[in-house]
Design a protein around this motif. Structure first.
Motif, PDB file in Angstrom:
ATOM      1  N   UNK A 135      27.332  29.363  31.420  1.00 10.47           N
ATOM      2  CA  UNK A 135      27.217  30.542  32.284  1.00 10.47           C
ATOM      3  C   UNK A 135      27.091  30.120  33.750  1.00 10.47           C
ATOM      4  N   UNK A 136      26.356  29.026  33.986  1.00 13.56           N
ATOM      5  CA  UNK A 136      26.263  28.488  35.346  1.00 13.56           C
ATOM      6  C   UNK A 136      27.639  28.026  35.821  1.00 13.56           C
ATOM      7  N   UNK A 137      28.407  27.419  34.932  1.00 16.84           N
ATOM      8  CA  UNK A 137      29.735  26.920  35.296  1.00 16.84           C
ATOM      9  C   UNK A 137      30.656  28.056  35.730  1.00 16.84           C
ATOM     10  N   UNK A 138      30.523  29.221  35.107  1.00 16.94           N
ATOM     11  CA  UNK A 138      31.362  30.355  35.496  1.00 16.94           C
ATOM     12  C   UNK A 138      31.096  30.751  36.941  1.00 16.94           C
ATOM     13  N   UNK A 139      29.832  30.810  37.316  1.00 21.35           N
ATOM     14  CA  UNK A 139      29.486  31.254  38.664  1.00 21.35           C
ATOM     15  C   UNK A 139      29.825  30.218  39.730  1.00 21.35           C
ATOM     16  N   UNK A 140      29.845  28.950  39.372  1.00 18.15           N
ATOM     17  CA  UNK A 140      30.062  27.903  40.380  1.00 18.15           C
ATOM     18  C   UNK A 140      31.472  27.322  40.375  1.00 18.15           C
ATOM     19  N   UNK A 141      32.244  27.553  39.309  1.00 17.43           N
ATOM     20  CA  UNK A 141      33.570  26.941  39.222  1.00 17.43           C
ATOM     21  C   UNK A 141      34.695  27.952  39.039  1.00 17.43           C
ATOM     22  N   UNK A 142      34.396  29.238  39.192  1.00 15.93           N
ATOM     23  CA  UNK A 142      35.406  30.265  38.947  1.00 15.93           C
ATOM     24  C   UNK A 142      36.609  30.135  39.875  1.00 15.93           C
ATOM     25  N   UNK A 143      36.415  29.565  41.057  1.00 14.73           N
ATOM     26  CA  UNK A 143      37.526  29.433  41.997  1.00 14.73           C
ATOM     27  C   UNK A 143      38.522  28.353  41.575  1.00 14.73           C
ATOM     28  N   UNK A 144      38.128  27.497  40.637  1.00 22.65           N
ATOM     29  CA  UNK A 144      39.029  26.485  40.074  1.00 22.65           C
ATOM     30  C   UNK A 144      39.117  26.718  38.571  1.00 22.65           C
ATOM     31  N   UNK A 181      31.408  32.326  21.879  1.00 22.31           N
ATOM     32  CA  UNK A 181      30.921  32.163  23.242  1.00 22.31           C
ATOM     33  C   UNK A 181      31.945  31.472  24.124  1.00 22.31           C
ATOM     34  N   UNK A 182      32.619  30.454  23.572  1.00 28.07           N
ATOM     35  CA  UNK A 182      33.642  29.736  24.326  1.00 28.07           C
ATOM     36  C   UNK A 182      34.742  30.692  24.783  1.00 28.07           C
ATOM     37  N   UNK A 183      35.255  31.494  23.852  1.00 27.89           N
ATOM     38  CA  UNK A 183      36.337  32.428  24.189  1.00 27.89           C
ATOM     39  C   UNK A 183      35.862  33.467  25.211  1.00 27.89           C
ATOM     40  N   UNK A 184      34.670  34.020  24.960  1.00 27.27           N
ATOM     41  CA  UNK A 184      34.148  35.058  25.864  1.00 27.27           C
ATOM     42  C   UNK A 184      33.931  34.523  27.264  1.00 27.27           C
ATOM     43  N   UNK A 185      33.333  33.351  27.362  1.00 24.14           N
ATOM     44  CA  UNK A 185      33.052  32.774  28.684  1.00 24.14           C
ATOM     45  C   UNK A 185      34.334  32.466  29.450  1.00 24.14           C
ATOM     46  N   UNK A 186      35.349  31.986  28.761  1.00 16.58           N
ATOM     47  CA  UNK A 186      36.615  31.705  29.434  1.00 16.58           C
ATOM     48  C   UNK A 186      37.264  32.995  29.924  1.00 16.58           C
ATOM     49  N   UNK A 187      37.218  34.040  29.096  1.00 18.90           N
ATOM     50  CA  UNK A 187      37.798  35.328  29.510  1.00 18.90           C
ATOM     51  C   UNK A 187      37.069  35.876  30.734  1.00 18.90           C
ATOM     52  N   UNK A 188      35.727  35.845  30.698  1.00 16.42           N
ATOM     53  CA  UNK A 188      34.943  36.341  31.827  1.00 16.42           C
ATOM     54  C   UNK A 188      35.199  35.495  33.070  1.00 16.42           C
ATOM     55  N   UNK A 189      35.266  34.182  32.892  1.00 14.74           N
ATOM     56  CA  UNK A 189      35.512  33.293  34.018  1.00 14.74           C
ATOM     57  C   UNK A 189      36.881  33.510  34.639  1.00 14.74           C
ATOM     58  N   UNK A 190      37.887  33.727  33.808  1.00  8.84           N
ATOM     59  CA  UNK A 190      39.241  33.991  34.322  1.00  8.84           C
ATOM     60  C   UNK A 190      39.266  35.277  35.138  1.00  8.84           C
ATOM     61  N   UNK A 191      38.559  36.289  34.655  1.00  5.21           N
ATOM     62  CA  UNK A 191      38.510  37.558  35.389  1.00  5.21           C
ATOM     63  C   UNK A 191      37.816  37.366  36.736  1.00  5.21           C
ATOM     64  N   UNK A 192      36.717  36.621  36.724  1.00  2.89           N
ATOM     65  CA  UNK A 192      36.001  36.351  37.968  1.00  2.89           C
ATOM     66  C   UNK A 192      36.881  35.587  38.955  1.00  2.89           C
ATOM     67  N   UNK A 193      37.627  34.606  38.442  1.00  2.00           N
ATOM     68  CA  UNK A 193      38.506  33.835  39.305  1.00  2.00           C
ATOM     69  C   UNK A 193      39.622  34.675  39.897  1.00  2.00           C
TER      70      UNK A 193
END
Length: 286
Positions: A135-144, A181-193
């Motif tokens: 979850x931390x990775x999503x907030x800090x790495x969404x731009x990449x 969790x892996x699938x959900x986090x990637x989907x959320x991260x892609x949307x954030x990016x």
């Protein structure tokens, strides 16, 4: 994402390249914060998990996590030193991706090696740890996006496979939770990016419009500091954007004899939102 991202990037004729550079700057700007959070989280979870698992393996796990964090800190320092040089976009992006992959694998190492025997409820301790870190990775790495996805996959996939190989029912359920969790986090991260990219593209479009305007356009924050300065402002006032960003608007634009008066007018506007004090013609020479 900080508005100052646009202000520290060079003006180019390639808006798409501008966006890519800004996204990379954002990723490295957040890296130090991410590393601080990782060190804090690793210490907290290590202290919590230590009584439940073998001390030698826990020690190795923590050392690996902190070693990778140290290497990524050196990467951040190198990027900071390279700021004034021509940015090798592809190279710095690959290095960021490699650091993210190594960090994800480091977090996966402990759960993969120390997976309890079938029937134990202890894998859930690892699930909470890994999902929190991702979850931390999503907030800090969404731009990449590629780096964010490889971090999540490297952190969650190996423990999930190890759990499935134990053959226990509890472990299968836990592995399913990790995969979900892996699938959900990637989907959320892609949307954030994507949202971050769209925001940057809109900001660059606005910047392009301002730079082609026939009038001087100057941005200012609530503290009276200059935040934007278009090409026409450079021509009129004879100072480049890099020179004036962060300077006091009143001290930069107005002659010394009326600076205090204008400073008071700005303070009055900020407190009352009455823009009458701003709608005035002022001679800025002499």
């Amino acid at each position: 994402m900080k508005d100052s991202l646009l202000h520290r990037l060079p003006d180019t004729v390639n808006p798409q390249q501008d966006v890519e550079v800004a996204l990379l700057h954002d990723a490295y700007a957040r890296l130090r914060q991410s590393l601080l959070m990782i060190v804090t989280v690793s210490c907290i979870f290590a202290g919590f998990l230590w009584p439940f698992f073998p001390t030698p393996l826990m020690t190795i796990w923590v050392i690996v996590i902190l070693s990778v964090a140290g290497a990524r800190y050196l990467l951040w320092k190198s990027f900071q030193r390279a700021q004034g040089q021509t940015l090798a976009l592809a190279r710095w992006r690959r290095l960021f991706w490699a650091g993210s992959a190594a960090a994800g694998a480091a977090w996966a190492l402990g759960p993969t090696l120390m997976m309890p025997e079938a029937g134990s409820a202890e894998p859930m301790l690892f699930v909470g740890t890994l999902l929190s870190v991702c979850a931390v990775a999503i907030s800090t790495q969404a731009s990449q996006q590629a780096a964010m996805q490889v971090f999540i996959a490297a952190a969650l996939a190996p423990p999930a496979i190890a759990l499935l190989n134990t053959g226990g029912d509890v472990e299968r359920v836990t592995a399913t939770i990790l995969i979900a969790g892996l699938v959900t986090l990637i989907v959320v991260g892609r949307r954030s990016g994507k949202e971050m990219r769209h925001l940057l593209e809109a900001q660059f479009r606005i910047q392009e419009i301002l730079n082609t305007a026939m009038d001087a356009v100057i941005g200012m924050d609530v503290h009276g500091k200059i935040t934007d300065w278009n090409f026409r402002a450079e021509a009129i006032f004879g100072r480049s954007k890099s020179e004036v960003l962060g300077l006091s608007f009143q001290d930069t634009i107005f002659p010394e004899r009326i600076q205090e008066e204008k400073r008071q007018e700005l303070a009055r506007f900020l407190s009352t939102r009455d823009d009458k004090v701003l709608k005035q013609r002022v001679e800025t020479t002499g």
